[in-house]
Design a protein around this motif. Structure first.
Motif, PDB file in Angstrom:
ATOM      1  N   LYS A   1      84.220  25.452  57.140  1.00 19.22           N
ATOM      2  CA  LYS A   1      82.958  26.058  56.970  1.00 19.22           C
ATOM      3  C   LYS A   1      83.392  27.623  57.537  1.00 19.22           C
ATOM      4  O   LYS A   1      82.116  28.729  57.251  1.00 19.22           O
ATOM      5  CB  LYS A   1      82.579  25.901  58.772  1.00 19.22           C
ATOM      6  N   THR A   2      84.705  27.558  58.275  1.00 16.63           N
ATOM      7  CA  THR A   2      84.539  29.348  58.205  1.00 16.63           C
ATOM      8  C   THR A   2      84.831  30.469  56.933  1.00 16.63           C
ATOM      9  O   THR A   2      84.831  31.236  57.440  1.00 16.63           O
ATOM     10  CB  THR A   2      85.615  30.060  59.426  1.00 16.63           C
ATOM     11  N   LEU A   3      85.182  29.147  55.841  1.00 14.35           N
ATOM     12  CA  LEU A   3      85.508  29.926  55.076  1.00 14.35           C
ATOM     13  C   LEU A   3      84.792  31.047  54.276  1.00 14.35           C
ATOM     14  O   LEU A   3      83.279  30.737  54.689  1.00 14.35           O
ATOM     15  CB  LEU A   3      86.116  29.045  53.564  1.00 14.35           C
ATOM     16  N   PRO A   4      84.621  32.151  53.782  1.00 16.85           N
ATOM     17  CA  PRO A   4      83.271  33.075  52.756  1.00 16.85           C
ATOM     18  C   PRO A   4      82.787  31.422  51.906  1.00 16.85           C
ATOM     19  O   PRO A   4      83.234  30.775  50.945  1.00 16.85           O
ATOM     20  CB  PRO A   4      84.339  33.510  52.158  1.00 16.85           C
ATOM     21  N   PRO A   5      81.397  31.796  51.555  1.00 19.44           N
ATOM     22  CA  PRO A   5      81.054  30.741  51.522  1.00 19.44           C
ATOM     23  C   PRO A   5      81.713  30.337  49.463  1.00 19.44           C
ATOM     24  O   PRO A   5      81.643  29.219  49.177  1.00 19.44           O
ATOM     25  CB  PRO A   5      79.705  31.327  51.062  1.00 19.44           C
ATOM     26  N   ARG A   6      82.073  31.244  48.730  1.00 25.78           N
ATOM     27  CA  ARG A   6      82.268  31.386  47.683  1.00 25.78           C
ATOM     28  C   ARG A   6      84.123  30.602  47.522  1.00 25.78           C
ATOM     29  O   ARG A   6      83.251  29.980  46.264  1.00 25.78           O
ATOM     30  CB  ARG A   6      82.184  32.982  46.899  1.00 25.78           C
ATOM     31  N   GLN A   7      84.449  30.832  48.245  1.00 25.10           N
ATOM     32  CA  GLN A   7      85.756  30.008  48.186  1.00 25.10           C
ATOM     33  C   GLN A   7      85.315  28.962  48.943  1.00 25.10           C
ATOM     34  O   GLN A   7      86.169  28.006  47.545  1.00 25.10           O
ATOM     35  CB  GLN A   7      86.597  30.743  49.578  1.00 25.10           C
TER      36      GLN A   7
END
Lengths: 198, 124
Positions: free
Chosen positions: A142-148
């Motif tokens: 959930k804490t990853l950047p959306p595109r990653q």
């Protein structure tokens, strides 16, 4: 304007049902990671299913996974846009309305991001997870950047290849590789920091 | 552990997280059934895919729809100004007609090719 009805190659109702049943849970989880709200995630999945059935319900079954993933990712992005527009209007109105002028402006994406280690993102469904490891992995996702996160989940959870992932995300294959690599590095580092080895 | 191996390990863990609550599963099932009732059962032979895609995107996005409407209004306004500037007014046409009719030169002279040639040559 004529219509063709080559039902042999096209998805039947039962094939579409079977396909949707096979992807709905992962789609829900993906949406949940992205929008961080149970009801919003269900809405995203429902919208995606409707769009697939209405626009591409007559496509051959083999094309459905790619089409659905593309629709799902676009629906998540549309949710982000609507959320941002709504938050902008709320911010604008708040600055105009009396008694709210002193409040600090907030970035909608900041309010969506859960604090590290907080229980904010835990919903009812999370409580049934009997593995702390799964919860930790989900929190890190959930804490990853959306595109990653999008690239990583499409590549490794949905098992799309690089070209298919690039098509679903609407970007280049190079970008997919970069996003996946960064996501892997970030996740591995975060899990290692918590003493977790897979 | 390389990226692919790590991805597969994460996949294994995520697959174990798919035991959703009965309420969530029921809502997903309802969504699926609703989608199935709207399934397109035939493939159109001809379709304006680009128009369908644009309308579909604008329909679901009020901000984009606003931009598109604004852009369309601007294009129409520019076309209107262009039309207004390049279309001679009634007064201008009436002036030309009056000048032609009131001149000493017969109207038929303007239809004479030789006169036209003479006119071009006589211009400085």
């Amino acid at each position: 304007m004529g219509e063709i009805s080559e039902d042999i190659d096209l998805a039947s109702r039962s094939e579409l049902d079977e396909f949707l049943a096979s992807v709905e849970r992962r789609a829900y989880k993906q949406a949940r990671f992205a929008v961080r709200d149970e009801q919003a995630a269900l809405d995203v999945v429902q919208d995606s299913m409707l769009k697939l059935a209405e626009k591409y319900g007559a496509k051959p079954p083999a094309e459905l996974p790619m089409l659905f993933q593309r629709i799902l990712q676009n629906t998540i992005r549309d949710y982000y846009r609507r959320y941002k527009v709504r938050a902008t209007w709320v911010t604008q109105l708040s600055s105009i309305l009396p008694g709210r002028a002193g409040e600090e402006e907030t970035d909608p994406l900041e309010t969506m991001a859960p604090a590290d280690g907080s229980q904010q993102a835990l919903g009812p469904s999370d409580h049934v997870q009997n593995s702390q490891l799964i919860v930790l992995i989900e929190e890190e996702l959930k804490t990853l950047p959306p595109r990653q996160r999008e690239a990583f989940l499409l590549r490794y959870w949905e098992e799309l290849d690089v070209a298919e992932t690039a098509h679903a995300m609407g970007c280049s294959e190079g970008s997919v590789k970069t996003h996946c690599s960064r996501a892997t590095h970030t996740l591995a580092t975060a899990l290692k920091r918590k003493g977790i080895t897979l | 552990m390389n990226e692919r191996e790590f991805g597969l390990k994460i996949k294994q863990q995520l697959d174990r997280s798919l035991n959703l609550e009965p309420g969530t599963l029921a809502q997903l099932k309802r969504a699926r059934e609703q989608a199935l009732t709207r399934q397109r059962v035939t493939e159109p032979a001809f379709a304006l895919a680009w128009a369908d895609a644009i309308v579909g995107r604008l329909w679901g996005n009020p901000a984009s729809a606003g931009i598109a409407l604004g852009g369309t209004a601007l294009i129409l306004a520019l076309a209107g100004v262009n039309y207004w500037q390049h279309t001679p007014s009634v007064e201008e046409i009436a002036d030309i007609d009056a000048a032609l009719l009131s001149s000493d030169l017969p109207i038929n002279a303007y239809l004479d090719k030789s006169f036209d040639t003479w006119l071009k040559r006589s211009q400085p």
